[in-house]
Design an enzyme around this catalytic site. Structure first.
Site, PDB file in Angstrom:
ATOM      1  N   ALA A  63    -129.239 -56.233  23.695  1.00 56.48           N
ATOM      2  CA  ALA A  63    -127.931 -56.242  23.043  1.00 56.48           C
ATOM      3  C   ALA A  63    -127.869 -57.422  22.079  1.00 56.48           C
ATOM      4  O   ALA A  63    -128.511 -58.455  22.311  1.00 56.48           O
ATOM      5  CB  ALA A  63    -126.836 -56.375  24.097  1.00 56.48           C
ATOM      6  N   GLY A 102    -131.143 -54.797  27.052  1.00 57.47           N
ATOM      7  CA  GLY A 102    -130.793 -53.435  26.641  1.00 57.47           C
ATOM      8  C   GLY A 102    -131.969 -52.689  26.028  1.00 57.47           C
ATOM      9  O   GLY A 102    -131.990 -51.452  26.038  1.00 57.47           O
TER      10      GLY A 102
HETATM   11  N1  CAA Z   1    -129.376 -60.697  19.849  1.00 55.83           N
HETATM   12  C1  CAA Z   1    -129.202 -61.209  18.611  1.00 55.83           C
HETATM   13  N2  CAA Z   1    -130.177 -61.808  17.903  1.00 55.83           N
HETATM   14  C2  CAA Z   1    -131.408 -61.881  18.457  1.00 55.83           C
HETATM   15  C3  CAA Z   1    -131.676 -61.371  19.745  1.00 55.83           C
HETATM   16  C4  CAA Z   1    -130.592 -60.742  20.442  1.00 55.83           C
HETATM   17  N3  CAA Z   1    -130.761 -60.165  21.644  1.00 55.83           N
HETATM   18  N4  CAA Z   1    -132.972 -61.611  20.050  1.00 55.83           N
HETATM   19  C5  CAA Z   1    -133.489 -62.250  18.989  1.00 55.83           C
HETATM   20  N5  CAA Z   1    -132.553 -62.408  18.014  1.00 55.83           N
HETATM   21  C6  CAA Z   1    -132.711 -63.057  16.715  1.00 55.83           C
HETATM   22  C7  CAA Z   1    -132.814 -64.566  16.845  1.00 55.83           C
HETATM   23  O1  CAA Z   1    -131.526 -65.136  16.936  1.00 55.83           O
HETATM   24  C8  CAA Z   1    -133.532 -64.924  15.550  1.00 55.83           C
HETATM   25  O2  CAA Z   1    -132.589 -64.877  14.493  1.00 55.83           O
HETATM   26  P1  CAA Z   1    -132.478 -66.107  13.434  1.00 55.83           P
HETATM   27  O3  CAA Z   1    -133.804 -66.075  12.715  1.00 55.83           O
HETATM   28  O4  CAA Z   1    -131.323 -65.717  12.576  1.00 55.83           O
HETATM   29  O5  CAA Z   1    -132.303 -67.339  14.233  1.00 55.83           O
HETATM   30  C9  CAA Z   1    -134.476 -63.749  15.354  1.00 55.83           C
HETATM   31  O6  CAA Z   1    -133.963 -62.674  16.137  1.00 55.83           O
HETATM   32  C10 CAA Z   1    -135.881 -64.024  15.840  1.00 55.83           C
HETATM   33  O7  CAA Z   1    -135.801 -64.449  17.196  1.00 55.83           O
HETATM   34  P2  CAA Z   1    -136.435 -65.839  17.738  1.00 55.83           P
HETATM   35  O8  CAA Z   1    -136.528 -66.832  16.629  1.00 55.83           O
HETATM   36  O9  CAA Z   1    -135.665 -66.238  18.946  1.00 55.83           O
HETATM   37  O10 CAA Z   1    -137.902 -65.343  18.127  1.00 55.83           O
HETATM   38  P3  CAA Z   1    -138.888 -65.996  19.209  1.00 55.83           P
HETATM   39  O11 CAA Z   1    -140.190 -65.327  19.002  1.00 55.83           O
HETATM   40  O12 CAA Z   1    -138.833 -67.477  19.153  1.00 55.83           O
HETATM   41  O13 CAA Z   1    -138.271 -65.550  20.631  1.00 55.83           O
HETATM   42  C11 CAA Z   1    -137.334 -63.991  22.236  1.00 55.83           C
HETATM   43  C12 CAA Z   1    -138.273 -64.203  21.006  1.00 55.83           C
HETATM   44  C13 CAA Z   1    -137.927 -64.675  23.444  1.00 55.83           C
HETATM   45  C14 CAA Z   1    -137.265 -62.475  22.468  1.00 55.83           C
HETATM   46  C15 CAA Z   1    -135.943 -64.574  21.911  1.00 55.83           C
HETATM   47  O14 CAA Z   1    -135.505 -64.094  20.655  1.00 55.83           O
HETATM   48  C16 CAA Z   1    -134.892 -64.197  22.936  1.00 55.83           C
HETATM   49  O15 CAA Z   1    -134.871 -64.748  24.020  1.00 55.83           O
HETATM   50  N6  CAA Z   1    -133.995 -63.224  22.569  1.00 55.83           N
HETATM   51  C17 CAA Z   1    -132.906 -62.830  23.444  1.00 55.83           C
HETATM   52  C18 CAA Z   1    -133.381 -61.854  24.493  1.00 55.83           C
HETATM   53  C19 CAA Z   1    -132.259 -61.508  25.445  1.00 55.83           C
HETATM   54  O16 CAA Z   1    -131.674 -62.360  26.094  1.00 55.83           O
HETATM   55  N7  CAA Z   1    -131.920 -60.223  25.537  1.00 55.83           N
HETATM   56  C20 CAA Z   1    -130.878 -59.731  26.410  1.00 55.83           C
HETATM   57  C21 CAA Z   1    -129.623 -59.521  25.638  1.00 55.83           C
HETATM   58  S1  CAA Z   1    -128.253 -59.104  26.706  1.00 55.83           S
HETATM   59  C22 CAA Z   1    -128.363 -57.469  26.999  1.00 55.83           C
HETATM   60  O17 CAA Z   1    -129.257 -56.787  26.541  1.00 55.83           O
HETATM   61  C23 CAA Z   1    -127.221 -56.931  27.849  1.00 55.83           C
HETATM   62  C24 CAA Z   1    -127.331 -55.497  28.291  1.00 55.83           C
HETATM   63  O18 CAA Z   1    -128.014 -55.220  29.249  1.00 55.83           O
HETATM   64  C25 CAA Z   1    -126.528 -54.476  27.671  1.00 55.83           C
END
Ligand code: CAA
Length: 251
Positions: A63, A102
């Site tokens: 998400a 998600g």
């Molecule tokens: N939502 C919004 N933006 C996201 C995202 C997310 N879930 N995951 C990554 N992005 C964005 C980052 O903010 C970044 O944007 P900017 O360049 O504008 O800063 C871009 O994508 C690239 O990401 P990273 O720089 O963080 O890339 P990385 O290689 O350093 O890390 C990662 C990769 C470990 C996947 C890290 O991005 C991360 O932890 N993302 C979040 C993952 C997460 O927590 N997902 C669960 C969401 S909640 C959910 O899904 C609820 C549900 O069940 C319905």
């Protein structure tokens, strides 16, 4: 467009297209995916769906965290949300990188999952003070052991593609350049089978999963009897006897 939707013969390919945000599922993605899924469900010429992500880094990182606001979760689309496991045509998730939150939940709504070697899977919601809200706590313990599901859900840690294969969460692990060819080949194999039987298998597997065995067996008999009334049932038998490939019509 945040979701590319392409029809290739009997196969539909859905590509989540926000690579700059690791294909995070924002409201635009949800709405466009929903619309595409409805079209796929209702198009009699489409038999198998493949869902993947744009770029080489992510299927979907879940998400869109930047859209999070206090209060109840939004409904997932403007019109009724349709899930791949409510459409009785097979879906293959082609995991071209991160499948988190998600993103993994969407992959688990598909029937088959193929992972690129560098894919990483997980339910990281607890890392950000949240919890899975689209099936993670319910599907993961049904797909892998309860102990493995609990570890993935409670620690929020990612697992790699090989570990996902070892615990039975993905069907295959392939090099990235083989990901879409493998998905398409599987889809084409399924398209050669009798579609009425294929769809009935999917529906009975899903509807029967939570039933007591006797009720599940009854459901299977009912569906098998229904498939026996289709043209494709007799075509399959005739083609076998005549030693020729069957020409299925989906009716
Ligand atoms: N939502 C919004 N933006 C996201 C995202 C997310 N879930 N995951 C990554 N992005 C964005 C980052 O903010 C970044 O944007 P900017 O360049 O504008 O800063 C871009 O994508 C690239 O990401 P990273 O720089 O963080 O890339 P990385 O290689 O350093 O890390 C990662 C990769 C470990 C996947 C890290 O991005 C991360 O932890 N993302 C979040 C993952 C997460 O927590 N997902 C669960 C969401 S909640 C959910 O899904 C609820 C549900 O069940 C319905």
């Amino acid at each position: 467009m945040a979701v590319d939707y392409e029809k290739e013969g009997r196969i539909a390919v859905f590509t989540i297209n926000r690579p700059e945000a690791l294909n995070a599922l924002n409201s635009q993605v949800r709405q466009e995916l929903n619309q595409a899924l409805i079209d796929f469900r209702d198009d009699p010429d489409l038999w198998v769906g493949i869902i993947t992500g744009a770029g080489e880094k992510a299927f979907s990182a879940g998400a869109d965290i930047k859209e999070f606001r206090p209060g109840p979760m939004e409904t997932r689309g403007a019109v009724a949300w349709v899930r791949p496991d409510q459409i009785w045509k097979p879906f293959i998730a082609a995991l071209n990188g991160f499948a988190l939150g998600g993103g993994l939940e969407l992959a688990m709504e598909c029937d088959l999952r193929i992972a690129a070697e560098h894919a990483r899977l997980g339910q990281p919601e607890v890392n950000i003070g949240f919890m899975p809200g689209a099936g993670g706590t319910q599907r993961l313990p049904r797909f892998v052991s309860r102990a493995m599901a609990a570890e993935i859900l409670l620690t929020g840690q990612q697992i790699d593609a090989q570990e996902a294969y070892r615990i039975g969460l993905v069907n295959r692990v392939v090099p990235l350049d083989q990901l879409m060819p493998t998905a398409r080949k599987l889809a084409e194999t399924i398209c050669q089978r009798g579609p009425m039987g294929v769809r009935a298998v999917k529906e009975v597997m899903i509807r029967g999963y939570d039933l007591p065995l006797e009720q599940g067996l009854q459901l299977e008999r009912d569906f098998a009897n229904r498939v026996r009334t289709t043209e494709d049932f007799m075509e399959g038998a005739r083609a076998f006897a005549e030693k020729r490939p069957p020409q299925y019509k989906g009716r």
